[in-house]
Write a protein that holds these residues in place. Sequence first.
Motif, PDB file in Angstrom:
ATOM      1  N   ASN A 284      10.223  -5.929  -0.769  1.00 47.69           N
ATOM      2  CA  ASN A 284      11.204  -5.976   0.307  1.00 47.69           C
ATOM      3  C   ASN A 284      10.943  -4.854   1.308  1.00 47.69           C
ATOM      4  O   ASN A 284      10.459  -3.780   0.946  1.00 47.69           O
ATOM      5  CB  ASN A 284      12.617  -5.845  -0.247  1.00 47.69           C
ATOM      6  N   VAL A 285      11.298  -5.095   2.558  1.00 39.55           N
ATOM      7  CA  VAL A 285      11.027  -4.134   3.636  1.00 39.55           C
ATOM      8  C   VAL A 285      12.308  -3.892   4.424  1.00 39.55           C
ATOM      9  O   VAL A 285      13.058  -4.832   4.719  1.00 39.55           O
ATOM     10  CB  VAL A 285       9.907  -4.654   4.580  1.00 39.55           C
ATOM     11  N   THR A 286      12.564  -2.626   4.750  1.00 43.23           N
ATOM     12  CA  THR A 286      13.694  -2.251   5.603  1.00 43.23           C
ATOM     13  C   THR A 286      13.158  -1.523   6.828  1.00 43.23           C
ATOM     14  O   THR A 286      12.344  -0.598   6.712  1.00 43.23           O
ATOM     15  CB  THR A 286      14.681  -1.328   4.856  1.00 43.23           C
ATOM     16  N   VAL A 287      13.617  -1.916   7.999  1.00 43.92           N
ATOM     17  CA  VAL A 287      13.106  -1.341   9.243  1.00 43.92           C
ATOM     18  C   VAL A 287      14.257  -1.217  10.237  1.00 43.92           C
ATOM     19  O   VAL A 287      15.217  -1.998  10.207  1.00 43.92           O
ATOM     20  CB  VAL A 287      11.975  -2.214   9.825  1.00 43.92           C
ATOM     21  N   VAL A 288      14.165  -0.216  11.112  1.00 42.20           N
ATOM     22  CA  VAL A 288      15.161  -0.016  12.158  1.00 42.20           C
ATOM     23  C   VAL A 288      14.857  -0.948  13.325  1.00 42.20           C
ATOM     24  O   VAL A 288      13.686  -1.186  13.663  1.00 42.20           O
ATOM     25  CB  VAL A 288      15.172   1.454  12.622  1.00 42.20           C
ATOM     26  N   GLU A 289      15.897  -1.480  13.928  1.00 38.68           N
ATOM     27  CA  GLU A 289      15.731  -2.364  15.078  1.00 38.68           C
ATOM     28  C   GLU A 289      14.839  -1.703  16.137  1.00 38.68           C
ATOM     29  O   GLU A 289      15.024  -0.538  16.489  1.00 38.68           O
ATOM     30  CB  GLU A 289      17.096  -2.699  15.671  1.00 38.68           C
ATOM     31  N   GLY A 290      13.838  -2.487  16.622  1.00 37.85           N
ATOM     32  CA  GLY A 290      12.891  -1.950  17.584  1.00 37.85           C
ATOM     33  C   GLY A 290      11.662  -1.338  16.951  1.00 37.85           C
ATOM     34  O   GLY A 290      10.707  -0.991  17.642  1.00 37.85           O
ATOM     35  N   GLY A 291      11.664  -1.215  15.624  1.00 38.93           N
ATOM     36  CA  GLY A 291      10.534  -0.631  14.912  1.00 38.93           C
ATOM     37  C   GLY A 291       9.499  -1.662  14.527  1.00 38.93           C
ATOM     38  O   GLY A 291       9.461  -2.790  15.049  1.00 38.93           O
ATOM     39  N   THR A 292       8.627  -1.280  13.580  1.00 36.05           N
ATOM     40  CA  THR A 292       7.524  -2.143  13.138  1.00 36.05           C
ATOM     41  C   THR A 292       7.631  -2.390  11.639  1.00 36.05           C
ATOM     42  O   THR A 292       7.870  -1.452  10.867  1.00 36.05           O
ATOM     43  CB  THR A 292       6.168  -1.484  13.447  1.00 36.05           C
ATOM     44  N   ALA A 293       7.444  -3.651  11.234  1.00 37.31           N
ATOM     45  CA  ALA A 293       7.515  -4.029   9.820  1.00 37.31           C
ATOM     46  C   ALA A 293       6.167  -4.574   9.367  1.00 37.31           C
ATOM     47  O   ALA A 293       5.615  -5.488   9.996  1.00 37.31           O
ATOM     48  CB  ALA A 293       8.607  -5.067   9.601  1.00 37.31           C
ATOM     49  N   ASN A 294       5.649  -4.024   8.298  1.00 37.81           N
ATOM     50  CA  ASN A 294       4.419  -4.535   7.675  1.00 37.81           C
ATOM     51  C   ASN A 294       4.788  -5.337   6.431  1.00 37.81           C
ATOM     52  O   ASN A 294       5.421  -4.805   5.517  1.00 37.81           O
ATOM     53  CB  ASN A 294       3.486  -3.391   7.285  1.00 37.81           C
ATOM     54  N   MET A 295       4.372  -6.599   6.398  1.00 34.81           N
ATOM     55  CA  MET A 295       4.634  -7.497   5.271  1.00 34.81           C
ATOM     56  C   MET A 295       3.315  -7.736   4.538  1.00 34.81           C
ATOM     57  O   MET A 295       2.357  -8.269   5.115  1.00 34.81           O
ATOM     58  CB  MET A 295       5.211  -8.829   5.758  1.00 34.81           C
ATOM     59  N   THR A 296       3.283  -7.319   3.261  1.00 35.17           N
ATOM     60  CA  THR A 296       2.053  -7.395   2.471  1.00 35.17           C
ATOM     61  C   THR A 296       2.234  -8.319   1.264  1.00 35.17           C
ATOM     62  O   THR A 296       3.238  -8.221   0.552  1.00 35.17           O
ATOM     63  CB  THR A 296       1.627  -5.996   1.992  1.00 35.17           C
ATOM     64  N   CYS A 297       1.247  -9.163   1.049  1.00 35.42           N
ATOM     65  CA  CYS A 297       1.222 -10.045  -0.125  1.00 35.42           C
ATOM     66  C   CYS A 297      -0.126  -9.850  -0.820  1.00 35.42           C
ATOM     67  O   CYS A 297      -1.190  -9.922  -0.181  1.00 35.42           O
ATOM     68  CB  CYS A 297       1.394 -11.507   0.304  1.00 35.42           C
ATOM     69  N   ARG A 298      -0.107  -9.604  -2.157  1.00 37.12           N
ATOM     70  CA  ARG A 298      -1.322  -9.336  -2.926  1.00 37.12           C
ATOM     71  C   ARG A 298      -1.370 -10.227  -4.165  1.00 37.12           C
ATOM     72  O   ARG A 298      -0.332 -10.651  -4.684  1.00 37.12           O
ATOM     73  CB  ARG A 298      -1.374  -7.878  -3.374  1.00 37.12           C
ATOM     74  N   VAL A 299      -2.593 -10.448  -4.650  1.00 42.34           N
ATOM     75  CA  VAL A 299      -2.810 -11.109  -5.938  1.00 42.34           C
ATOM     76  C   VAL A 299      -3.862 -10.299  -6.685  1.00 42.34           C
ATOM     77  O   VAL A 299      -4.804  -9.755  -6.093  1.00 42.34           O
ATOM     78  CB  VAL A 299      -3.281 -12.571  -5.778  1.00 42.34           C
ATOM     79  N   ASP A 300      -3.703 -10.204  -8.005  1.00 40.59           N
ATOM     80  CA  ASP A 300      -4.662  -9.456  -8.818  1.00 40.59           C
ATOM     81  C   ASP A 300      -5.973 -10.213  -8.998  1.00 40.59           C
ATOM     82  O   ASP A 300      -7.048  -9.614  -9.112  1.00 40.59           O
ATOM     83  CB  ASP A 300      -4.058  -9.125 -10.181  1.00 40.59           C
ATOM     84  N   TYR A 301      -5.877 -11.539  -9.052  1.00 42.46           N
ATOM     85  CA  TYR A 301      -7.066 -12.369  -9.262  1.00 42.46           C
ATOM     86  C   TYR A 301      -6.953 -13.595  -8.381  1.00 42.46           C
ATOM     87  O   TYR A 301      -5.893 -14.220  -8.299  1.00 42.46           O
ATOM     88  CB  TYR A 301      -7.193 -12.785 -10.736  1.00 42.46           C
ATOM     89  N   ASN A 302      -8.013 -13.899  -7.681  1.00 41.99           N
ATOM     90  CA  ASN A 302      -7.972 -15.060  -6.796  1.00 41.99           C
ATOM     91  C   ASN A 302      -9.370 -15.686  -6.736  1.00 41.99           C
ATOM     92  O   ASN A 302     -10.374 -14.993  -6.537  1.00 41.99           O
ATOM     93  CB  ASN A 302      -7.537 -14.638  -5.387  1.00 41.99           C
ATOM     94  N   ASP A 303      -9.399 -16.996  -6.948  1.00 43.87           N
ATOM     95  CA  ASP A 303     -10.666 -17.738  -6.890  1.00 43.87           C
ATOM     96  C   ASP A 303     -10.805 -18.415  -5.520  1.00 43.87           C
ATOM     97  O   ASP A 303     -10.943 -19.631  -5.406  1.00 43.87           O
ATOM     98  CB  ASP A 303     -10.735 -18.761  -8.010  1.00 43.87           C
ATOM     99  N   ASN A 304     -10.659 -17.562  -4.454  1.00 42.42           N
ATOM    100  CA  ASN A 304     -10.801 -18.015  -3.067  1.00 42.42           C
ATOM    101  C   ASN A 304      -9.705 -18.975  -2.626  1.00 42.42           C
ATOM    102  O   ASN A 304      -9.905 -19.792  -1.717  1.00 42.42           O
ATOM    103  CB  ASN A 304     -12.174 -18.674  -2.843  1.00 42.42           C
ATOM    104  N   THR A 305      -8.560 -18.877  -3.278  1.00 44.71           N
ATOM    105  CA  THR A 305      -7.417 -19.688  -2.855  1.00 44.71           C
ATOM    106  C   THR A 305      -6.719 -18.984  -1.697  1.00 44.71           C
ATOM    107  O   THR A 305      -6.569 -17.765  -1.677  1.00 44.71           O
ATOM    108  CB  THR A 305      -6.426 -19.879  -4.015  1.00 44.71           C
TER     109      THR A 305
END
Length: 406
Positions: free
Chosen positions: A41-62
């Motif tokens: 989850n991400v919390t940001v102040v109005e007018g600021g910048t939010a970075n949304m990150t999604c990771r996987v430990d193992y991926n077969d090019n999906t």
Amino acid sequence: SQYQSPFRSRFFSICILGKNLSTNANMLSAGSQGQFPITQNVTVVEGGTANMTCRVDYNDNTSLQWSNPAQQTLFFGDKKALRDHRIELVRATSQELTIRINDVSLSDEGQYTCSLFTMPVKTTKAFLTVLGVPSRPEITGFTKPAMEGDEITLTCITSGSKPAANIRWFRNDKEVQAAKVCKRATEVNATGKSFTVRSSLLFQVDKRDDGVAYTCSVEHVSLYKPYLTTEVLEVHYAPQLEITHSLIIPQEGQYFKLECVSIGNPIPEPVLWSKDGGELPDIERMIVEGRELTITTLNKTDNGTYRCEASNHVGTSFAEYILFVYDPNALGQRGPDHALIGGVVAVVVFITLCLIIVLGRYLARHKGTYLTHEAKGAEDAPDADTAIINAEGNHVHAEEKKEYFI
């Protein structure tokens, strides 16, 4: 020795095949468990910048995909799907997809979805919280100037906060107790995303409020330090006067000064001097300069009641001083204060008598005890020798029985 049984060879092949199948199954199981998207989850102040990150430990090019709360695809891998110039790609690999949302607004708040396109598709949610920054407070209700006795209401307003901001009042540097805050209200703005907060003070002003600073403080989780707005209250009130004098015992021939000390808002001007209800009788010796009245040379004719009077648009006030001019010769011939001396002598005599009485009672008590012990048993003796013997015999029991004369 070189001969190998066909059964043994077949059995060995089967064992190797079984081992390979088991290893492949374990790898598939580990891969299946590692192929699951992880977000925060991400919390940001109005007018600021939010970075949304999604990771996987193992991926077969999906492929990985980010979607907004409206289920619109933002990025599919490194391919941008939604035309929003505020959203940009930060990193796209087989194990990570990170996007950036610039100039975040309250409408961007909600639940974002990261999807991993396996069979079946695996998804994870991340909630974006946007804090609404409150506006700087405004204080209304000030009437400049306020009149002493008026009842006024000061209201502090701030809008745009999310969650609702907190308002505190200060009188100079001291916080106003919550019990004295007559009204506090929170309203949802038209967008339904932020709040407008109002807080009011109701009080009756007096001269002690003149020049007092009232401060509205707005506190919010999005602020590094509170927003402050201060207004200084101006109160108009009628004059208050007091006359000070330069001499404790005015004497003939001396230089004498009276000063009319006044407070009031506006400052009362001018100050008018009078004597015994009329004008000053001797303007050559009695000089008025602003608030001061100076008598250059005192004499007996200056005895009387002096008044200073001042006014402003609120009211008029006056103060009086009774002047008595002493004859310096009469003061020099005065003898000692016989009344004071007499009082001191009386006190000394009284204390001495009290000490004599206390000492007498103390001596009488001890003397009576001694006579009682010496005479006991001797008064009934037929002769002197028997009396002495009886007295000495009873002296042993003197501590057991005592008689005191009071």
